[in-house]
Write a protein that holds these residues in place. Structure first.
Motif, PDB file in Angstrom:
ATOM      1  N   ASP A   1       0.697  -1.101   0.273  1.00  0.00           N
ATOM      2  CA  ASP A   1       0.027   0.154   0.159  1.00  0.00           C
ATOM      3  C   ASP A   1       0.904   1.201   0.073  1.00  0.00           C
ATOM      4  N   LEU A   2       1.978   1.250   0.672  1.00  0.00           N
ATOM      5  CA  LEU A   2       2.944   2.224   0.474  1.00  0.00           C
ATOM      6  C   LEU A   2       3.562   2.607  -0.813  1.00  0.00           C
ATOM      7  N   LEU A   3       3.382   1.721  -1.818  1.00  0.00           N
ATOM      8  CA  LEU A   3       3.917   2.009  -3.265  1.00  0.00           C
ATOM      9  C   LEU A   3       2.815   2.072  -4.011  1.00  0.00           C
ATOM     10  N   ASP A   4       1.596   2.027  -3.490  1.00  0.00           N
ATOM     11  CA  ASP A   4       0.603   2.475  -4.250  1.00  0.00           C
ATOM     12  C   ASP A   4       0.573   3.996  -4.834  1.00  0.00           C
ATOM     13  N   GLY A   5       0.220   4.264  -5.911  1.00  0.00           N
ATOM     14  CA  GLY A   5       0.083   5.710  -6.310  1.00  0.00           C
ATOM     15  C   GLY A   5       1.714   5.993  -6.800  1.00  0.00           C
ATOM     16  N   LEU A   6       2.703   5.245  -6.551  1.00  0.00           N
ATOM     17  CA  LEU A   6       3.846   5.514  -6.998  1.00  0.00           C
ATOM     18  C   LEU A   6       4.430   4.972  -8.491  1.00  0.00           C
ATOM     19  N   ASP A   7       4.854   5.675  -9.153  1.00  0.00           N
ATOM     20  CA  ASP A   7       5.239   5.110 -10.641  1.00  0.00           C
ATOM     21  C   ASP A   7       6.652   4.650 -10.839  1.00  0.00           C
ATOM     22  N   VAL A   8       7.386   5.097  -9.990  1.00  0.00           N
ATOM     23  CA  VAL A   8       8.856   4.639  -9.806  1.00  0.00           C
ATOM     24  C   VAL A   8       9.586   4.825  -8.530  1.00  0.00           C
ATOM     25  N   ILE A   9      10.599   4.112  -8.332  1.00  0.00           N
ATOM     26  CA  ILE A   9      11.112   4.117  -6.923  1.00  0.00           C
ATOM     27  C   ILE A   9      12.769   4.692  -7.429  1.00  0.00           C
ATOM     28  N   VAL A  10      13.339   5.659  -6.778  1.00  0.00           N
ATOM     29  CA  VAL A  10      14.864   5.819  -6.924  1.00  0.00           C
ATOM     30  C   VAL A  10      15.400   5.500  -5.738  1.00  0.00           C
ATOM     31  N   PHE A  11      16.388   4.584  -5.733  1.00  0.00           N
ATOM     32  CA  PHE A  11      17.385   4.367  -4.362  1.00  0.00           C
ATOM     33  C   PHE A  11      18.839   4.927  -4.689  1.00  0.00           C
ATOM     34  N   ASP A  12      19.168   5.581  -3.813  1.00  0.00           N
ATOM     35  CA  ASP A  12      20.503   6.309  -3.715  1.00  0.00           C
ATOM     36  C   ASP A  12      21.046   6.441  -2.550  1.00  0.00           C
ATOM     37  N   ILE A  13      22.085   5.286  -2.284  1.00  0.00           N
ATOM     38  CA  ILE A  13      22.706   5.408  -0.624  1.00  0.00           C
ATOM     39  C   ILE A  13      23.982   5.123  -0.958  1.00  0.00           C
ATOM     40  N   GLN A  14      25.064   5.676  -0.440  1.00  0.00           N
ATOM     41  CA  GLN A  14      26.418   5.310  -0.150  1.00  0.00           C
ATOM     42  C   GLN A  14      26.519   3.987   0.686  1.00  0.00           C
ATOM     43  N   ASP A  15      27.241   3.215  -0.098  1.00  0.00           N
ATOM     44  CA  ASP A  15      27.429   1.816   0.707  1.00  0.00           C
ATOM     45  C   ASP A  15      28.999   1.735   0.962  1.00  0.00           C
ATOM     46  N   VAL A  16      29.350   0.864   1.750  1.00  0.00           N
ATOM     47  CA  VAL A  16      31.026   0.753   2.056  1.00  0.00           C
ATOM     48  C   VAL A  16      31.442  -0.618   1.617  1.00  0.00           C
ATOM     49  N   GLY A  17      30.565  -1.481   1.208  1.00  0.00           N
ATOM     50  CA  GLY A  17      30.940  -2.816   0.542  1.00  0.00           C
ATOM     51  C   GLY A  17      31.184  -3.779   1.612  1.00  0.00           C
ATOM     52  N   VAL A  18      30.530  -3.746   2.792  1.00  0.00           N
ATOM     53  CA  VAL A  18      30.656  -4.847   3.872  1.00  0.00           C
ATOM     54  C   VAL A  18      29.294  -5.515   4.379  1.00  0.00           C
ATOM     55  N   ARG A  19      29.238  -6.820   4.068  1.00  0.00           N
ATOM     56  CA  ARG A  19      27.721  -7.429   4.097  1.00  0.00           C
ATOM     57  C   ARG A  19      27.042  -7.012   5.312  1.00  0.00           C
ATOM     58  N   PHE A  20      27.740  -6.838   6.486  1.00  0.00           N
ATOM     59  CA  PHE A  20      26.751  -6.531   7.646  1.00  0.00           C
ATOM     60  C   PHE A  20      26.405  -4.958   7.789  1.00  0.00           C
ATOM     61  N   TYR A  21      26.600  -4.288   6.698  1.00  0.00           N
ATOM     62  CA  TYR A  21      26.403  -2.779   6.682  1.00  0.00           C
ATOM     63  C   TYR A  21      25.035  -2.935   6.055  1.00  0.00           C
ATOM     64  N   THR A  22      23.889  -2.397   6.772  1.00  0.00           N
ATOM     65  CA  THR A  22      22.539  -2.682   6.366  1.00  0.00           C
ATOM     66  C   THR A  22      22.023  -2.332   4.994  1.00  0.00           C
ATOM     67  N   PHE A  23      22.484  -1.485   4.563  1.00  0.00           N
ATOM     68  CA  PHE A  23      22.208  -0.600   3.391  1.00  0.00           C
ATOM     69  C   PHE A  23      21.784  -1.636   2.249  1.00  0.00           C
ATOM     70  N   ILE A  24      22.575  -2.663   1.919  1.00  0.00           N
ATOM     71  CA  ILE A  24      22.230  -3.546   0.900  1.00  0.00           C
ATOM     72  C   ILE A  24      21.161  -4.800   1.178  1.00  0.00           C
ATOM     73  N   ALA A  25      20.820  -4.590   2.589  1.00  0.00           N
ATOM     74  CA  ALA A  25      19.563  -5.425   2.997  1.00  0.00           C
ATOM     75  C   ALA A  25      18.503  -4.664   2.830  1.00  0.00           C
ATOM     76  N   THR A  26      18.359  -3.435   2.863  1.00  0.00           N
ATOM     77  CA  THR A  26      17.475  -2.441   2.560  1.00  0.00           C
ATOM     78  C   THR A  26      17.228  -2.594   1.035  1.00  0.00           C
ATOM     79  N   LEU A  27      18.291  -2.378   0.437  1.00  0.00           N
ATOM     80  CA  LEU A  27      18.140  -2.390  -1.281  1.00  0.00           C
ATOM     81  C   LEU A  27      17.530  -3.697  -1.609  1.00  0.00           C
ATOM     82  N   GLN A  28      17.871  -4.980  -0.971  1.00  0.00           N
ATOM     83  CA  GLN A  28      17.167  -6.105  -1.272  1.00  0.00           C
ATOM     84  C   GLN A  28      15.675  -6.208  -0.971  1.00  0.00           C
TER      85      GLN A  28
END
Length: 408
Positions: free
Chosen positions: A137-164
């Protein structure tokens, strides 16, 4: 030949030989001192390539996954991506905020609250509270999502989990997602134990090594291409690429990617010192040298000539060993790393007076991705012996990784 002349000739030959040998060695410099002899083209982050993605957003209702690193650079410094798009008359309807928040700086692990952005009036939806995946329901009414976050390339850095999780939500909702790529400051190597399926969590959702050597855009392609999203779904994914970037590029982050990664040294040491997060040892939180030192009150003070006292500060309201004298090591002058090092975790364990205080077993397993690493350290295996057990998994991952690399 007179003896004096012979002596001078011999010394000259020795000096020349020594100089030649030195010339064959690679000098290791502190990260801040590295200067290229030939000009390197300036890396252009995808957010600055507005000509590449603005046409995809015009006339659309847009949701953005962003944090304080989501910026467009300019002559005055930088402008937040959301502010930039609003000024370009893009209809930004919602901002999704990951760990540490959208514009603010919440502690690691601290829940982020929903709200409204004071500068733009745009609703902010937390992805680091009761929900970590956008609901349909949070995606309802949206035509596109833009993802832009700086990662540091370490598995337990949680932004890649958010991306997934965002990619999964977009795949389920059939909403296109655009990933604006950014450099990986640890993108020049692949190393560490590989996550085991039984230990997956928000600190590691896929079977990748601790350091995976991919930009966040390349990693998005891997998730999609390997069918690693939930139920093997594939998102409608577009990656806007970097310019003038290679995996060997040294990238100095102009904005700290999270409150406790303040500089290049902390970022290069993070894959190794981040393992302390699964122990009772302090890794610099509560000081100005986060992930550049380690210590604990229960480590043998006779083994160390360095000590410090963690206190609550920006990014760490309740650091481990708060108010206690910690004995350990200062690593703030470390050069750029080219591998995951276990030497510091092993040193701390060996010099812990009561070893029952050392490991937080569940947390250490989630950070390492395997229960085996704790067992190997406790059994007294050498670093070389432990690393030998990683190699088959690393080689298997490198073959998968190769298919999705965008940059050399």
């Amino acid at each position: 030949m007179p003896i004096l002349s012979l002596f001078k000739s011999t010394v000259l030959l020795l000096v020349l030989a020594f100089s030649s040998c030195r010339g064959q060695q690679k000098e290791v410099k502190p990260m801040s001192a590295v200067v290229s002899e030939t000009p390197i083209p300036k890396i252009k982050v995808a957010a600055n390539r507005t000509e590449a993605y603005l046409p995809m957003l015009q006339g659309k209702k847009v949701g953005i996954v962003a944090n304080p690193t989501s910026v467009v650079f300019n002559n005055q410094g930088y402008t937040h991506l959301v502010d930039s798009l609003v000024s370009l008359h893009v209809e930004v309807k919602k901002v999704f905020a990951p760990e540490h928040g959208f514009r603010g700086q919440a502690d690691a692990g601290e829940h982020v609250k929903d709200g409204v952005d004071a500068q733009t009036g745009i609703p902010i939806i937390s992805l680091y509270g009761k929900n970590r995946k956008p609901s349909q329901d949070l995606l309802d009414g949206l035509d596109v999502i833009v993802f832009d976050i700086q990662d540091v390339g370490v598995r337990f850095y949680t932004f890649i989990a958010t991306l997934q999780l965002v990619m999964e939500a977009c795949a389920e909702h059939k909403t296109p997602i655009i990933v604006l790529d950014r450099p990986n400051p640890n993108g020049h190597y692949v190393d560490g134990p590989t996550m085991e399926k039984e230990n997956t969590s928000f600190l590691g959702m896929t079977t990748i090594p601790l350091v995976y050597g991919m930009t966040i855009g390349e990693y998005a392609q891997l998730l999609n291409g390997e069918g690693w999203l939930e139920n093997g779904q594939r998102a409608d994914l577009t990656v806007i690429q970097l310019e003038n970037y290679t995996h060997d590029s040294e990238y100095h982050l102009p904005i700290r990617p999270s409150p406790n990664l303040p500089n290049d040294v902390s970022i290069t040491l993070y894959p190794s010192l981040g393992l302390f997060e699964g122990t009772n040892v302090n890794a610099g939180r509560g000081t100005e040298f986060q992930f550049q030192r380690y210590g604990a009150s229960f480590m043998d003070s006779t083994k160390y000539d360095f000590s410090y006292v963690p206190e609550p500060n920006f990014g760490s309201k309740s650091p481990k060993e708060e108010g206690k004298m910690c004995f350990g090591k200062d690593l703030s002058k470390s050069p750029r790393m080219y591998e995951v090092s276990l030497q510091w975790v092993m040193d701390a364990y060996q010099n812990t007076m009561d070893k029952s205080k050392f490991f937080l077993t569940d947390g250490f397993t989630k950070h390492a991705g395997t229960a085996l690493l704790q067992q190997q350290i406790e059994a007294g295996l050498s670093e070389a012996e432990i690393k030998a057990t990683w190699q088959d998994d690393l080689e298997a991952f490198k073959k998968i990784r190769e298919k999705y690399l965008i940059y050399n």
